[in-house]
Scaffold this motif. Structure first.
Motif, short mmCIF file in Angstrom:
data_model
loop_
_atom_site.label_atom_id
_atom_site.label_comp_id
_atom_site.label_asym_id
_atom_site.label_seq_id
_atom_site.Cartn_x
_atom_site.Cartn_y
_atom_site.Cartn_z
N SER A 34 187.98 75.18 1.95
CA SER A 34 187.72 76.60 2.22
C SER A 34 189.03 77.39 2.31
CB SER A 34 186.91 76.76 3.51
OG SER A 34 187.60 76.15 4.61
N THR A 59 177.28 76.82 4.64
CA THR A 59 178.54 77.52 4.38
C THR A 59 179.27 77.86 5.67
OG1 THR A 59 177.32 79.61 4.28
CG2 THR A 59 177.76 78.50 2.19
N VAL A 60 178.53 78.10 6.75
CA VAL A 60 179.16 78.44 8.02
C VAL A 60 180.02 77.28 8.52
CG1 VAL A 60 177.25 77.63 9.47
CG2 VAL A 60 178.74 79.48 10.29
N LEU A 75 181.14 77.18 -1.50
CA LEU A 75 180.28 78.13 -0.80
C LEU A 75 179.01 78.44 -1.60
CD1 LEU A 75 182.80 80.71 0.75
CD2 LEU A 75 181.86 78.61 1.74
N TYR A 106 175.31 77.31 -0.19
CA TYR A 106 174.64 78.45 0.44
C TYR A 106 173.14 78.20 0.66
CZ TYR A 106 172.84 83.17 1.17
OH TYR A 106 172.19 84.26 1.68
N SER A 142 184.34 82.97 9.42
CA SER A 142 182.91 83.26 9.24
C SER A 142 182.51 84.60 9.84
CB SER A 142 182.06 82.15 9.87
OG SER A 142 182.25 82.13 11.28
N ASP A 143 183.34 85.13 10.75
CA ASP A 143 182.97 86.36 11.47
C ASP A 143 184.23 87.10 11.87
OD1 ASP A 143 181.95 88.21 13.59
OD2 ASP A 143 180.09 87.09 13.27
N GLU A 185 183.54 77.49 7.04
CA GLU A 185 184.37 78.61 7.46
C GLU A 185 184.55 78.69 8.97
OE1 GLU A 185 183.29 82.22 5.33
OE2 GLU A 185 184.45 81.35 3.69
N ASN A 186 184.14 77.66 9.67
CA ASN A 186 184.38 77.59 11.12
C ASN A 186 185.22 76.37 11.46
OD1 ASN A 186 183.28 79.88 12.43
ND2 ASN A 186 181.21 79.12 12.06
#
Length: 470
Positions: free
Chosen positions: A90, A64-65, A55, A59, A303-304, A68-69
Motif C-alpha cells: 500500500s 482494503t481498510v 485495492l 475492494y 484510511s481516514d 491502509e491501516n
C-alpha cells in the motif's frame, strides 16, 4: 530519409525489453550522476501500480481498510500491514510524494548549477525555457491517453466500473473537452475538476505537479541573487511555511527536492557550509537510520483523515502529536518526511544507490510517466475482468460481466495480498501494462518533450548581433 509507416509502426509496438532490457543490457557509456533518481522514480511508479491493483481486487471483500491501516488496528493482524512490509502493498501515496521530491530535485539541477557558478543570465534563460515547456510536457501525455481511453469505450463497446459512459462518442468527446479545460487550469477556484474521476483517477497529481513546478521555478528566480547561506535559509523557510504555517504539503515536497539538489551540488564543488562537516564521520550510519525511518513513516495509516485514527493506531500514538495544526490530511505530513529521508539517503548508501541504478529500475524509470498514466485504464478494462474470472466479484459484474464471473476460479488461500487468485492475473497484466507503457512513452511522452522544445525554439526572438562597422 523519411521513416516508412510500416517500420515506424513496428518500432512503436516492439517491446523495449526485447532489446536487452530496454537497451540497458550493454552500457556503452557510464550512467549519469543522477541515474539513481530515474531508477527510484521507476520503482515508485511500480509501487503505485501494485497498490492500486491490491485495492481494486480486494475492494469487493471489504479488506482494503486492512491495507491502509496499521498492524493491529481494530485488532486486525495481517502480514501486509506490518511496518515496512506494508510499503510493498500500500505504498502508492508514499510513491507519489517521492515523485514530488524527485521533481523538485530534477527541475532545480541545471538552474542551481548555473546560479552557484554565478552565471545568472544563463540561469534565467534555463528557468524561462523550462517554465515555457512544463505545461506541454505534463499535459500532452494526459490528453493523448485519456482521449484514447474514453474513445475505446465507444469504439469497442467496452464497459468499465471506473466510469460512466455517455450515450455516444460525440457526447463523450464534449464531456471530455469540457472537463479537461477546467482541469488544465491549475489556478481555478471552487470545486475541483471532475476530469480525473471521469477519465483517469490517477491524473489528479498532474495539476499538483505543475503547481509544484511553478513554486520551484519562482523560488529559483527569487533566490538566484542570494549568497549561498541566505539562499539555503530561504529554501528552509519556504519548507517550514508550506508544512507548518499553510497547508501546502506538496510545496514543501518540491522545495525539499530543491534543497537536496542545492546540497548535493555544493558537496560536489566542496562548498558545503561548515555545519555539514560535523556529520562526515558517521554519515553512512546517519543515512541508514534515515532510510529506516523513511520506510516506517512511509507506511502511515491512510484510511481516514481523522487524527483519532492515527492516535489509536499501534506504533503511531506518540507520532500523532507531531502533526502540525496547519495540515488537514495528516498522512501528507508524515509522507513529506518519509520522501525527504528516502531521496536524501539513496545516493549516500552505496548498496541502495546501486539497486536503483540497476537495469530493471532504469527501464522502469524510462517508462515511469507512461506507466503511471496507463496502469489505471488497463486495470479497469483488463484487470477487472481477470480478477472477476479468478473470484473477485462486484455487484455490478452480475449485470455487466456475467460471463466473466468465476470463469477461471483460483484459490484464495494464503496471505492477504498474495493469494493465487490475485497473483495469477499478473502473468498477463504486468507484461501488458509494461508493453502499453512503452508504447505510450514512444507515442506521447517522448514526443511531448520534443514538441515543447520545438515550440519554445520557434517562439524565441532572434538574437541581435553587434554592429562592428565604424
Amino acid at each position: 530519409m523519411p521513416v516508412q509507416p510500416s517500420r515506424w509502426s513496428f518500432a512503436l509496438v516492439r517491446p523495449i525489453l526485447l532489446n536487452k532490457l530496454g537497451g540497458l543490457g550493454t552500457r556503452n557509456k557510464p550512467l549519469k550522476r543522477t541515474a539513481w533518481l530515474d531508477g527510484l522514480r521507476g520503482f515508485a511508479a511500480f509501487l503505485v501500480y501494485w497498490h492500486h491493483h491490491q485495492l481494486w481486487a480486494h475492494y469487493p471483500t471489504g479488506e482494503t481498510v486492512i491495507f491502509e491501516n496499521a498492524f493491529g488496528y481494530d485488532n486486525k493482524y495481517y502480514f501486509v500491514a506490518l511496518p515496512v512490509v506494508r510499503i510493498f502493498f500500500s505504498g502508492g501515496h508514499y510513491a507519489v510524494t517521492v515523485f514530488f521530491v524527485i521533481s523538485g530535485y530534477v527541475l532545480s539541477t541545471k538552474p542551481l548549477s548555473l546560479i552557484q557558478a554565478g552565471e545568472l543570465a544563463k540561469a534565467g534563460d534555463s528557468i524561462g525555457s523550462a517554465l515555457f515547456r512544463r505545461w506541454l510536457r505534463l499535459y500532452i501525455p494526459v490528453i493523448g491517453t485519456t482521449f484514447l481511453y474514453m474513445s475505446c469505450w465507444h469504439w469497442f463497446g467496452i464497459w468499465t466500473a471506473a466510469g460512466e459512459m455517455k450515450e455516444n462518442w460525440w457526447a463523450e468527446l464534449w464531456s471530455w473537452y469540457a472537463e479537461f479545460k477546467n482541469y488544465s487550469f491549475v489556478f481555478r477556484t471552487g470545486d475541483d475538476s471532475s476530469f480525473p474521476y471521469l477519465y483517469n483517477f490517477h491524473v489528479w497529481s498532474i495539476p499538483v505537479e505543475f503547481k509544484g513546478s511553478i513554486i520551484v521555478y519562482t523560488a529559483l528566480f527569487a533566490f538566484s541573487r542570494c549568497a549561498r547561506n541566505p539562499r539555503i535559509w530561504c529554501e528552509l523557510s519556504l519548507i517550514f511555511y508550506f508544512l507548518y504555517v499553510a497547508d501546502g504539503w506538496y510545496g514543501a515536497m518540491f522545495m525539499a527536492g530543491m534543497l537536496l539538489c542545492e546540497i548535493d551540488l555544493l558537496a560536489i564543488a566542496n562548498e558545503l557550509p561548515r555545519f555539514f562537516s560535523y556529520f562526515e564521520s558517521f554519515k553512512e550510519l546517519l543515512f541508514l537510520n534515515l532510510f529506516i525511518a523513511s520506510l516506517y513513516l512511509g507506511g502511515v495509516p491512510s484510511s481516514d483523515w481523522d487524527i483519532q485514527v492515527l492516535e489509536k493506531s499501534p506504533g503511531w500514538a506518540y507520532l500523532s502529536y507531531l502533526k502540525p495544526q496547519a495540515v488537514f490530511d495528516f498522512k501528507w505530513f508524515y509522507l513529506f518526511w518519509a520522501a525527504l529521508f528516502l531521496v536524501a539517503s539513496v545516493p549516500r548508501l552505496p548498496w541502495l544507490k546501486h539497486f536503483f541504478e540497476g537495469r530493471f529500475c532504469q527501464y522502469l524509470g524510462r517508462i515511469s510517466f507512461a506507466l503511471y498514466l496507463v496502469h489505471g485504464p488497463i486495470l479497469w478494462v483488463l484487470g477487472d475482468r481477470l480478477y472477476t474470472a479468478t473470484g473477485f466479484t462486484r455487484d455490478s459484474h452480475k449485470e455487466r460481466l456475467p460471463k466473466w464471473i468465476d470463469a477461471f476460479p483460483i484459490s484464495k488461500a494464503g496471505p492477504l495480498g498474495l493469494e493465487p487468485s490475485f497473483l495469477v492475473p499478473h502473468v498477463i497484466l504486468l507484461p501488458v501494462t509494461l508493453w502499453l507503457a512503452e508504447i505510450v512513452t514512444k507515442l506521447f511522452d517522448e514526443p511531448s518533450v520534443k514538441i515543447a522544445s520545438w515550440l519554445y525554439n520557434k517562439s524565441l526572438a532572434p538574437r541581435s548581433t553587434p554592429n562592428l562597422n565604424p
